[in-house]
Design a protein around this motif. Sequence first.
Motif, short mmCIF file in Angstrom:
data_model
loop_
_atom_site.label_atom_id
_atom_site.label_comp_id
_atom_site.label_asym_id
_atom_site.label_seq_id
_atom_site.Cartn_x
_atom_site.Cartn_y
_atom_site.Cartn_z
N TYR A 32 -19.82 -45.66 -23.58
CA TYR A 32 -19.08 -45.72 -24.84
C TYR A 32 -19.87 -46.39 -25.96
CZ TYR A 32 -14.89 -43.63 -23.00
OH TYR A 32 -14.01 -42.73 -22.49
N ILE A 33 -20.76 -47.30 -25.62
CA ILE A 33 -21.65 -47.87 -26.63
C ILE A 33 -22.56 -46.78 -27.19
CG2 ILE A 33 -23.64 -49.42 -26.98
CD1 ILE A 33 -21.02 -50.90 -27.05
N GLY A 34 -23.08 -45.92 -26.32
CA GLY A 34 -23.92 -44.82 -26.77
C GLY A 34 -23.17 -43.87 -27.68
N ILE A 35 -21.94 -43.55 -27.30
CA ILE A 35 -21.11 -42.66 -28.13
C ILE A 35 -20.79 -43.34 -29.46
CG2 ILE A 35 -18.86 -41.55 -28.27
CD1 ILE A 35 -19.06 -41.32 -25.13
N GLY A 36 -20.49 -44.63 -29.41
CA GLY A 36 -20.20 -45.36 -30.64
C GLY A 36 -21.40 -45.46 -31.56
N ASN A 37 -22.58 -45.62 -30.98
CA ASN A 37 -23.81 -45.66 -31.79
C ASN A 37 -24.05 -44.31 -32.46
OD1 ASN A 37 -24.46 -48.34 -31.39
ND2 ASN A 37 -25.64 -47.92 -29.55
N TYR A 38 -23.75 -43.23 -31.75
CA TYR A 38 -23.85 -41.90 -32.35
C TYR A 38 -22.92 -41.81 -33.56
CZ TYR A 38 -23.48 -36.88 -33.00
OH TYR A 38 -23.47 -35.62 -33.55
N GLY A 39 -21.70 -42.31 -33.41
CA GLY A 39 -20.76 -42.33 -34.52
C GLY A 39 -21.24 -43.17 -35.68
N LEU A 40 -21.89 -44.29 -35.39
CA LEU A 40 -22.43 -45.15 -36.43
C LEU A 40 -23.52 -44.45 -37.22
CD1 LEU A 40 -22.53 -47.94 -37.80
CD2 LEU A 40 -24.11 -48.66 -35.99
N VAL A 41 -24.41 -43.76 -36.53
CA VAL A 41 -25.47 -43.02 -37.21
C VAL A 41 -24.86 -41.90 -38.05
CG1 VAL A 41 -27.45 -41.49 -36.84
CG2 VAL A 41 -27.25 -43.60 -35.54
N LYS A 42 -23.89 -41.22 -37.50
CA LYS A 42 -23.20 -40.15 -38.22
C LYS A 42 -22.55 -40.71 -39.49
CE LYS A 42 -19.75 -36.63 -37.11
NZ LYS A 42 -18.87 -36.16 -36.03
N ALA A 43 -21.94 -41.89 -39.38
CA ALA A 43 -21.31 -42.52 -40.54
C ALA A 43 -22.35 -42.89 -41.60
CB ALA A 43 -20.55 -43.77 -40.10
N ALA A 44 -23.50 -43.40 -41.17
CA ALA A 44 -24.55 -43.78 -42.13
C ALA A 44 -25.07 -42.56 -42.88
CB ALA A 44 -25.69 -44.48 -41.41
N ILE A 45 -25.16 -41.44 -42.19
CA ILE A 45 -25.69 -40.23 -42.83
C ILE A 45 -24.67 -39.64 -43.80
CG2 ILE A 45 -26.38 -37.84 -42.37
CD1 ILE A 45 -27.68 -38.92 -39.77
N THR A 46 -23.39 -39.68 -43.46
CA THR A 46 -22.38 -39.03 -44.30
C THR A 46 -21.71 -39.96 -45.30
OG1 THR A 46 -20.66 -39.41 -42.62
CG2 THR A 46 -21.87 -37.33 -42.51
N PHE A 47 -22.06 -41.24 -45.32
CA PHE A 47 -21.41 -42.21 -46.20
C PHE A 47 -21.73 -41.92 -47.67
CE2 PHE A 47 -21.53 -46.50 -48.27
CZ PHE A 47 -20.16 -46.69 -48.29
N ASP A 48 -20.68 -41.95 -48.48
CA ASP A 48 -20.82 -41.74 -49.93
C ASP A 48 -20.26 -42.96 -50.65
OD1 ASP A 48 -21.01 -40.84 -52.51
OD2 ASP A 48 -19.56 -39.22 -52.29
N PRO A 49 -21.13 -43.86 -51.14
CA PRO A 49 -20.65 -45.10 -51.76
C PRO A 49 -19.88 -44.87 -53.06
CG PRO A 49 -23.02 -44.92 -51.98
CD PRO A 49 -22.58 -43.78 -51.11
#
Length: 76
Positions: A32-49
């Motif tokens: 689940y840490i691996g899956i969560g890290n994938y989500g974190l990277v996905k969030a960093a890429i799609t984040f619009d400040p």
Amino acid sequence: MTKEQQDLVLNNVKLVTYLVTKYYPNSDFDEYIGIGNYGLVKAAITFDPTKGYKFGTYAARVIQNQLGMSFNAETG
């Protein structure tokens, strides 16, 4: 990934650990840490400040969604 995106990921790694231990305490931690890290990277890429959200708020939602999809795929 840009330098700013990499910094967002590196500065929010503890968020993944927090969410996994809070919502999935009895599951396979490393998976689940691996899956969560994938989500974190996905969030960093799609984040619009420009939308007015803080990154932590947005990332937590993306990570929770990623973990939930994985959990449902395993149990369903």
